[in-house]
Enzyme design. Sequence first.
Site, PDB file in Angstrom:
ATOM      1  N   PRO A   2      69.984  47.107  41.367  1.00 26.41           N
ATOM      2  CA  PRO A   2      68.634  47.182  41.919  1.00 26.41           C
ATOM      3  C   PRO A   2      68.575  46.446  43.263  1.00 26.41           C
ATOM      4  O   PRO A   2      69.058  45.322  43.385  1.00 26.41           O
ATOM      5  CB  PRO A   2      67.790  46.470  40.854  1.00 26.41           C
ATOM      6  CG  PRO A   2      68.582  46.609  39.593  1.00 26.41           C
ATOM      7  CD  PRO A   2      70.023  46.551  40.011  1.00 26.41           C
ATOM      8  N   GLU A   3      67.996  47.100  44.249  1.00 26.67           N
ATOM      9  CA  GLU A   3      67.903  46.509  45.571  1.00 26.67           C
ATOM     10  C   GLU A   3      66.437  46.246  45.914  1.00 26.67           C
ATOM     11  O   GLU A   3      65.567  46.367  45.054  1.00 26.67           O
ATOM     12  CB  GLU A   3      68.603  47.414  46.588  1.00 26.67           C
ATOM     13  CG  GLU A   3      70.073  47.624  46.225  1.00 26.67           C
ATOM     14  CD  GLU A   3      70.844  48.499  47.196  1.00 26.67           C
ATOM     15  OE1 GLU A   3      70.434  48.596  48.382  1.00 26.67           O
ATOM     16  OE2 GLU A   3      71.864  49.072  46.779  1.00 26.67           O
ATOM     17  N   LYS A  60      66.501  40.354  46.554  1.00 24.76           N
ATOM     18  CA  LYS A  60      66.585  41.036  45.257  1.00 24.76           C
ATOM     19  C   LYS A  60      66.239  40.099  44.107  1.00 24.76           C
ATOM     20  O   LYS A  60      66.635  40.326  42.964  1.00 24.76           O
ATOM     21  CB  LYS A  60      67.995  41.613  45.093  1.00 24.76           C
ATOM     22  CG  LYS A  60      68.315  42.687  46.135  1.00 24.76           C
ATOM     23  CD  LYS A  60      69.706  43.262  45.981  1.00 24.76           C
ATOM     24  CE  LYS A  60      70.741  42.417  46.669  1.00 24.76           C
ATOM     25  NZ  LYS A  60      72.073  43.052  46.677  1.00 24.76           N
TER      26      LYS A  60
END
Length: 466
Positions: A2-3, A60
């Site tokens: 996940p960014e 993040k």
Amino acid sequence: MPELPEVEAARRAIEENCLGKKIKRAIIANDSKVIEGVSSVDFESALLGKTIVSAHRKGKNLWLHLDSPPFPSFQFGMAGAIYIKGVAVTKYKRSAVKDNDEWPSKYSKFFVELDDGLELSFTDKRRFARVRLLKDPTSVPPISELGPDALFEPMTINEFTDSLSKKKIGIKALLLDQSYISGIGNWIADEVLYQARIHPLQICSSLSKENCATLHNCIKEVIQYAVEVDADCKRFPCDWLFHFRWGKKSGKIKGKIPLMKLIIMLKKLFLQVIEKAVEVGADSSQFPSNWIFHSREKKPGKAFVDGKKIDFINAGGRTSAYVPELQKLSGTVATKAAGKPRKQASKKKGGDEAEDNDDDEDGVGDEPTNEEEESTKITKPKKGGNPRGRGRKPPMKRKAKESDDDDDDDDSGGNNDGSSEEDDEDLTEKDRKVKTNTSNKQVKTVKTSKRPVSSQDGKKPKRASS
């Protein structure tokens, strides 16, 4: 992993649904690898009765501000995701938990129920995430070590250009450095470099001012657009590299495009083509130069982005997708690269440094190597050798398909070459038969016989092997 867009989507979902609500129940997983520095019991007691005041993000990383410290913080790792029961929250493309799975998921690491019955869960199947309980998340690592947030604290063009001119490393590696700019991960780095037409291995200091300005603009546009659509990849522009980069095989695309995604893409493309054609009065000379209309009689290539091949290399320690035809190395880097044999993208596994590795997530198995696919013939005994010898034969290479069986044999105490001593016995017996057949010039296989066979020299012949 996940960014920035995916974590920002989670932050906004919490902000819209959970603020001002009190935590009446908490379940923290007994997983010391993910839950860092505090026991699950102490974590739960620190949350009960607290009210969620706000949700924050940098890069993040996400943390919840409660009405009193300490505060829970979340480092998403490779497959971390926020779920709110009954609320659609965008998850990472390769998130392991499905919406129809049990609730809370067996992969839940942090679960709270609020006073209005709303339930929130943070899950992580791959256990690279980190959940912490901190008095001030911004004052300690990893958040204290992050560079400016790519969305909230963007550099100016001049700052960006000046900083790149002082860097002697590849541009992809720099973009992945969270202490330089926080929030950019593997897919965003690949996307902005593709759109800016910059090779991932290009040395930062060799970039022109025009390159720097273009890249700065691409970072801004890609991140803002992804955030605006809540990181819903089905709504990303159809010509983004994102849609085609997950196969990790040069010139190939993995699997099938989901039906709904395909319909959306085709509908959008269809409308764009029709609108453009009508706009220019169907004058084909005014159609965009990248339309296949102009070259539809040519043989199709193997590319997927605008008719151009996607390739994969290792840049910054990560598998990097780029389009060689558009993203070319220049200067001394190009000269050095021309003299080196091309290497395949790395396939290292494990460790926090491998977190961002897409291959990792996210679901693609390693392809067998050439060595595994090859098989060699059994080496024949040398002429004059002793066919009756009981010595162990040299290991034989086997096909990759048989490698699992070889491992099983090793576990069960067999020979190092994956065969048992009984197999060696069988081989020596076969060699003995072949030797006997050759010496007597017989065509048929020697069969077991109890009767002695006479010989020309009068010596008592040996019995045939059984």
